[in-house]
Design a protein around this motif. Sequence first.
Motif, PDB file in Angstrom:
ATOM      1  N   LEU A  68      10.344   3.957  -1.643  1.00 30.55           N
ATOM      2  CA  LEU A  68       9.737   2.824  -2.317  1.00 30.55           C
ATOM      3  C   LEU A  68       8.325   3.209  -2.722  1.00 30.55           C
ATOM      4  O   LEU A  68       7.537   3.666  -1.899  1.00 30.55           O
ATOM      5  CB  LEU A  68       9.724   1.631  -1.364  1.00 30.55           C
ATOM      6  CG  LEU A  68       9.492   0.263  -1.937  1.00 30.55           C
ATOM      7  CD1 LEU A  68      10.559  -0.093  -2.973  1.00 30.55           C
ATOM      8  CD2 LEU A  68       9.476  -0.766  -0.828  1.00 30.55           C
ATOM      9  N   THR A  69       7.986   3.053  -4.008  1.00 33.25           N
ATOM     10  CA  THR A  69       6.662   3.441  -4.483  1.00 33.25           C
ATOM     11  C   THR A  69       5.802   2.250  -4.886  1.00 33.25           C
ATOM     12  O   THR A  69       4.582   2.354  -4.925  1.00 33.25           O
ATOM     13  CB  THR A  69       6.771   4.406  -5.680  1.00 33.25           C
ATOM     14  OG1 THR A  69       7.537   3.780  -6.709  1.00 33.25           O
ATOM     15  CG2 THR A  69       7.415   5.715  -5.254  1.00 33.25           C
ATOM     16  N   ALA A  70       6.432   1.131  -5.211  1.00 31.24           N
ATOM     17  CA  ALA A  70       5.684  -0.076  -5.573  1.00 31.24           C
ATOM     18  C   ALA A  70       6.519  -1.290  -5.200  1.00 31.24           C
ATOM     19  O   ALA A  70       7.752  -1.252  -5.246  1.00 31.24           O
ATOM     20  CB  ALA A  70       5.364  -0.090  -7.064  1.00 31.24           C
ATOM     21  N   LEU A  71       5.827  -2.362  -4.832  1.00 32.77           N
ATOM     22  CA  LEU A  71       6.506  -3.595  -4.464  1.00 32.77           C
ATOM     23  C   LEU A  71       5.566  -4.754  -4.753  1.00 32.77           C
ATOM     24  O   LEU A  71       4.367  -4.678  -4.453  1.00 32.77           O
ATOM     25  CB  LEU A  71       6.870  -3.587  -2.975  1.00 32.77           C
ATOM     26  CG  LEU A  71       7.606  -4.802  -2.448  1.00 32.77           C
ATOM     27  CD1 LEU A  71       9.051  -4.799  -2.950  1.00 32.77           C
ATOM     28  CD2 LEU A  71       7.590  -4.823  -0.931  1.00 32.77           C
ATOM     29  N   ASP A 127       0.800  -1.225   0.000  1.00 31.34           N
ATOM     30  CA  ASP A 127       0.000   0.000   0.000  1.00 31.34           C
ATOM     31  C   ASP A 127       0.834   1.277   0.000  1.00 31.34           C
ATOM     32  O   ASP A 127       0.324   2.350   0.282  1.00 31.34           O
ATOM     33  CB  ASP A 127      -0.961   0.002   1.190  1.00 31.34           C
ATOM     34  CG  ASP A 127      -0.253   0.122   2.536  1.00 31.34           C
ATOM     35  OD1 ASP A 127       0.992   0.287   2.574  1.00 31.34           O
ATOM     36  OD2 ASP A 127      -0.944   0.060   3.569  1.00 31.34           O
ATOM     37  N   GLY A 128       2.123   1.156  -0.314  1.00 27.40           N
ATOM     38  CA  GLY A 128       3.010   2.306  -0.287  1.00 27.40           C
ATOM     39  C   GLY A 128       3.848   2.367   0.970  1.00 27.40           C
ATOM     40  O   GLY A 128       4.836   3.086   1.038  1.00 27.40           O
ATOM     41  N   ALA A 129       3.440   1.607   1.980  1.00 29.25           N
ATOM     42  CA  ALA A 129       4.193   1.578   3.239  1.00 29.25           C
ATOM     43  C   ALA A 129       4.381   0.157   3.756  1.00 29.25           C
ATOM     44  O   ALA A 129       5.429  -0.188   4.257  1.00 29.25           O
ATOM     45  CB  ALA A 129       3.486   2.418   4.305  1.00 29.25           C
ATOM     46  N   VAL A 133       7.695  -2.108   5.195  1.00 26.99           N
ATOM     47  CA  VAL A 133       8.834  -2.013   4.279  1.00 26.99           C
ATOM     48  C   VAL A 133       9.336  -0.576   4.136  1.00 26.99           C
ATOM     49  O   VAL A 133      10.540  -0.329   4.139  1.00 26.99           O
ATOM     50  CB  VAL A 133       8.476  -2.613   2.900  1.00 26.99           C
ATOM     51  CG1 VAL A 133       9.639  -2.537   1.949  1.00 26.99           C
ATOM     52  CG2 VAL A 133       8.014  -4.052   3.045  1.00 26.99           C
ATOM     53  N   ARG A 134       8.420   0.382   4.011  1.00 26.02           N
ATOM     54  CA  ARG A 134       8.837   1.785   3.854  1.00 26.02           C
ATOM     55  C   ARG A 134       9.689   2.236   5.040  1.00 26.02           C
ATOM     56  O   ARG A 134      10.747   2.845   4.873  1.00 26.02           O
ATOM     57  CB  ARG A 134       7.634   2.702   3.682  1.00 26.02           C
ATOM     58  CG  ARG A 134       8.060   4.173   3.492  1.00 26.02           C
ATOM     59  CD  ARG A 134       6.899   5.129   3.410  1.00 26.02           C
ATOM     60  NE  ARG A 134       6.138   5.051   4.653  1.00 26.02           N
ATOM     61  CZ  ARG A 134       4.904   5.484   4.797  1.00 26.02           C
ATOM     62  NH1 ARG A 134       4.273   6.024   3.790  1.00 26.02           N
ATOM     63  NH2 ARG A 134       4.284   5.379   5.952  1.00 26.02           N
TER      64      ARG A 134
END
Length: 162
Positions: free
Chosen positions: A140-143, A70-72, A127-128
């Motif tokens: 990080l913008t996408a994973l 979700d971005g984070a 992750v962010r």
Amino acid sequence: MQLVVSVSEALSLALARGPLPTVLRSVVADGSTIHAEIDLRAVPDPPTALRLAASALGTVSVALRFLAFDGAVATFEVSAQARALPAHKLLNYLVGPINRALTTEGLPDGLVEIRKGTGEPVLAIGVRDAVAAQVDGITLTALAVRDGAVHASATVGDVRLR
């Protein structure tokens, strides 16, 4: 920036500062699922319930199926088995030791949590916050995990290691 690396390469990058924790015996990927073998007997300072389970079960096979980012936070559906028995209830006992180990490595507390899923439990990883604790200037913008690889997109500014 876009980056695609196998799960084993991503693990190598994540462990650049030190070896694989002794509790983690193996990590492999298949499609959007990451498989790990966790030796419960190697968990440092386990709660009593986990210590009892570890003596009876030993190694737990865990399958983490990527759900979303979700971005984070990256989320994974978790399936865990030990000696062909479901071991999902042990997951809550692992969160504390995992977060303590990550904090020891300089990462923020509370990066890992277990959430109630619609069927299986869900592992949520911040992750962010993990990236931000290691380096400034990368967002990080996408994973995603697919095809046995980690697919990541990030914006890169003035990079500085912490």
